[in-house]
Design an enzyme around this catalytic site. Structure first.
Site, PDB file in Angstrom:
ATOM      1  N   HIS A 153       0.820  -1.220   0.000  1.00  0.00           N
ATOM      2  CA  HIS A 153       0.000   0.000   0.000  1.00  0.00           C
ATOM      3  C   HIS A 153       0.854   1.270   0.000  1.00  0.00           C
ATOM      4  O   HIS A 153       2.001   1.230  -0.399  1.00  0.00           O
ATOM      5  CB  HIS A 153      -0.990  -0.023   1.163  1.00  0.00           C
ATOM      6  CG  HIS A 153      -1.800  -1.284   1.188  1.00  0.00           C
ATOM      7  ND1 HIS A 153      -2.905  -1.493   0.411  1.00  0.00           N
ATOM      8  CD2 HIS A 153      -1.605  -2.455   1.879  1.00  0.00           C
ATOM      9  CE1 HIS A 153      -3.388  -2.716   0.626  1.00  0.00           C
ATOM     10  NE2 HIS A 153      -2.615  -3.322   1.512  1.00  0.00           N
ATOM     11  N   GLU A 191      -2.207   0.581   7.891  1.00  0.00           N
ATOM     12  CA  GLU A 191      -1.435  -0.539   7.370  1.00  0.00           C
ATOM     13  C   GLU A 191      -0.218  -0.097   6.560  1.00  0.00           C
ATOM     14  O   GLU A 191       0.874  -0.661   6.699  1.00  0.00           O
ATOM     15  CB  GLU A 191      -2.315  -1.455   6.506  1.00  0.00           C
ATOM     16  CG  GLU A 191      -1.548  -2.702   6.078  1.00  0.00           C
ATOM     17  CD  GLU A 191      -2.172  -3.481   4.938  1.00  0.00           C
ATOM     18  OE1 GLU A 191      -3.344  -3.235   4.617  1.00  0.00           O
ATOM     19  OE2 GLU A 191      -1.471  -4.331   4.374  1.00  0.00           O
ATOM     20  N   HIS A 222       2.263  -7.059   4.455  1.00  0.00           N
ATOM     21  CA  HIS A 222       0.921  -6.531   4.693  1.00  0.00           C
ATOM     22  C   HIS A 222       0.456  -6.807   6.112  1.00  0.00           C
ATOM     23  O   HIS A 222       1.051  -7.619   6.824  1.00  0.00           O
ATOM     24  CB  HIS A 222      -0.076  -7.179   3.715  1.00  0.00           C
ATOM     25  CG  HIS A 222       0.079  -6.697   2.315  1.00  0.00           C
ATOM     26  ND1 HIS A 222      -0.751  -5.767   1.748  1.00  0.00           N
ATOM     27  CD2 HIS A 222       1.009  -7.006   1.370  1.00  0.00           C
ATOM     28  CE1 HIS A 222      -0.353  -5.521   0.512  1.00  0.00           C
ATOM     29  NE2 HIS A 222       0.707  -6.262   0.252  1.00  0.00           N
ATOM     30  N   GLU A 271       0.846 -11.554   5.779  1.00  0.00           N
ATOM     31  CA  GLU A 271      -0.181 -10.787   6.510  1.00  0.00           C
ATOM     32  C   GLU A 271       0.125 -10.966   7.983  1.00  0.00           C
ATOM     33  O   GLU A 271      -0.107 -12.022   8.570  1.00  0.00           O
ATOM     34  CB  GLU A 271      -1.584 -11.321   6.188  1.00  0.00           C
ATOM     35  CG  GLU A 271      -2.020 -11.122   4.734  1.00  0.00           C
ATOM     36  CD  GLU A 271      -2.551  -9.719   4.437  1.00  0.00           C
ATOM     37  OE1 GLU A 271      -2.501  -8.847   5.328  1.00  0.00           O
ATOM     38  OE2 GLU A 271      -3.017  -9.515   3.300  1.00  0.00           O
TER      39      GLU A 271
HETATM   40 ZN   LIG Z   1      -2.517  -5.060   2.656  1.00  0.00          ZN
END
Ligand SMILES: [Zn+2]
Length: 505
Positions: free
Chosen positions: A169, A183, A236, A304
């Site tokens: 991101h 995030e 992430h 993640e």
């Molecule tokens: Zn993400």
């Protein structure tokens, strides 16, 4: 005559200094051309590579019968071969051979500096040897003997690996948000730790971003592909109602791809050792059809770290000690994947701390003329593995990185440089090619060349410079030809680093 093991250090040393032909290929040619040092020719002349006494050779000549493939049949031909004082001279001369004349520089353009041994071997077929299966033979030898490992060594140590860290991101895309966590900011912070540690270990690191900017998914993959990254690690944080750590690889891998699952095994094992310890649930090793996993050419994994919309996960994610240990665990997983101990410091001082804002933008350019060799493997900079001739890459497209936020200037990070040795030899600049981080090229013309001046891009010699033009120049301008944006005159200062800072006019 030397054995394969005995030529190893010399072969690697020559590659390190010349950057012309890969150690693995040199070694395979030694095996093939001299029957591992046992041929009559090798014993009579120290000539390990069957190099003929062609110009500009001025040393002793040894006449010997050899097989030549003519119209698919082998003919016996008597030819003159180079005779060397020592086999070490032969190894050195073999390297220099490929750039020893202007014609050879063209003929061997795909050999010179190429770091993929299969490409080098294929490019030697029909050029170095008339044997139409020459390249295949070399490849078979390299695989059988594991010689490609030589290409990754220098001075007996492991060279830095090319690792792409994808900070998920950024910019207008915050990713998930919740419990005081953005995030994109979390990813950037943790990725920076990963990068720092890898760089400290001497590895080559390219990252998607080092600031809060937006980068598209495909662009991330393109950056890694073009750079030639060996692995791709995307970081992430999760959201959406759940708990725990999980990681993903592409869900439609080729069955022959065993590296990607192995990368996942390595990362998952080291990271979950930390996440388990903090009480984060282990959601397992998963697969998915994510763009960055699908569009990257190298083994790629997406992590993640936990669910930021889950209170207890979020508390762990915010813990600075956790972030450090998590980042370190990612590094350990990477090192395990490469079979490296974290205590071994690679010998190459390849460092790129300035993982800069880079949005790749493709421009097509046509090489119109050429005439000298360039070296784009910069001192201490990342992203350059090429070395070659301006006139060997006619018709190539070019690629530059553009600064994204202002949009008003082209920012040519890590462009490479024109080789000083070549300039010293040739003096005359017709047009030059700068190799860009993705392996593509950027063509530079002298100001008095056949062009219409378009934009003027100014280059300032300064720290943080991204390309260097070295050698004698009559004037201080060259022009780049970017058909999609016009041609650009570039001011430069010889002997200084140069950064393209602004498009004028
Ligand atoms: Zn993400």
């Amino acid at each position: 005559m030397p054995t394969l093991e005995e030529i190893k250090n010399k072969v690697i040393e020559v590659w390190e200094s010349d950057h012309i032909i890969l150690p693995s290929v040199t070694a395979a040619q030694f095996i093939l051309e001299s029957a591992s040092g046992n041929s009559t020719l090798a014993n009579a002349t120290n000539n390990l590579f069957g190099i003929k006494a062609s110009p500009p050779w001025s040393g002793e000549v040894y006449y010997h019968e050899t097989n030549e493939e003519v119209d698919k049949s082998l003919l016996k031909v008597t030819d003159g071969f180079r005779k060397y004082a020592t086999w070490q001279d032969s190894v050195q001369d073999h390297s220099k051979f490929f750039t020893s004349t202007e014609t050879r520089k063209k003929v061997y353009a795909k050999v010179i500096g190429e770091t993929d041994y299969t490409k080098v071997c294929n490019a030697l077929t029909g050029t170095y040897a008339t044997d139409s299966s020459y390249g295949e033979k070399l490849i078979t030898i390299i695989k059988a003997k594991g010689l490609d490992a030589w290409d990754k060594e220098t001075g007996g140590k492991i060279m830095g690996r090319k690792i792409f860290i994808d900070d998920g991101h950024g910019g207008t895309d915050n990713g998930a948000t919740g419990n005081g966590i953005l995030e994109d900011a979390w990813n950037l912070e943790v990725c920076s730790m990963v990068e720092y540690e890898l760089i400290a270990l001497g590895h080559q690191v390219m990252s998607t971003r080092s600031t809060d900017i937006y980068v598209g998914l495909s662009e991330r993959a393109i950056m890694a592909n073009n750079w030639g990254a060996e692995i791709f690690i995307s970081c992430h944080v999760n959201a959406g109602g759940g708990a725990g750590y999980e990681d993903f690889i592409y869900n439609a891998l080729l069955s022959t791809d065993t590296d990607t699952p192995r990368l996942q095994d390595c990362i998952h094992a080291s990271v979950t050792a930390v996440t388990n310890n903090y009480g984060l649930k282990n959601r397992g090793q998963k697969t998915a059809n994510y763009a960055v996993l699908r569009e990257t050419y190298m083994p790629a994994i997406l992590l993640e770290a936990g669910f930021l919309d889950n209170g207890s996960d979020a508390a762990i994610l915010k813990n600075n000690q956790f972030k450090k240990e998590y980042a370190h665990a990612v590094v350990v997983g990477i090192l395990n994947y490469f079979g490296l101990s974290s205590t071994v410091t690679p010998s190459t001082p390849i460092v790129n701390v300035q993982a800069a804002v880079r949005i790749p933008a493709s421009y097509n350019a046509t090489v119109k003329s050429g005439g000298y060799s360039i070296d784009s493997k910069p001192w201490g900079e990342v992203g350059f593995t090429q070395w070659g001739m301006t006139d060997a890459i006619l018709g190539n497209s070019i690629y530059v990185y553009e600064e994204s936020e202002s949009g008003e200037y082209v920012n040519a990070y890590q462009v490479g440089w024109i080789d000083k040795r070549a300039i010293e030899k040739e003096k005359v600049v017709i047009a030059s090619t700068l190799y860009l981080p993705n392996g593509e090229t950027w063509i530079v013309y002298p100001e008095n060349g056949p062009y219409e001046v378009g934009y003027v891009v100014r280059i300032d010699g300064s720290e943080g410079s991204w390309y260097t033009i070295l050698g004698d120049r009559e004037n201080d301008k060259v022009v780049v030809d970017l058909p999609t944006v016009g041609r650009k005159a570039i001011l430069f200062e010889a002997e200084k680093g140069a950064t393209i800072t602004k498009v004028l006019g």
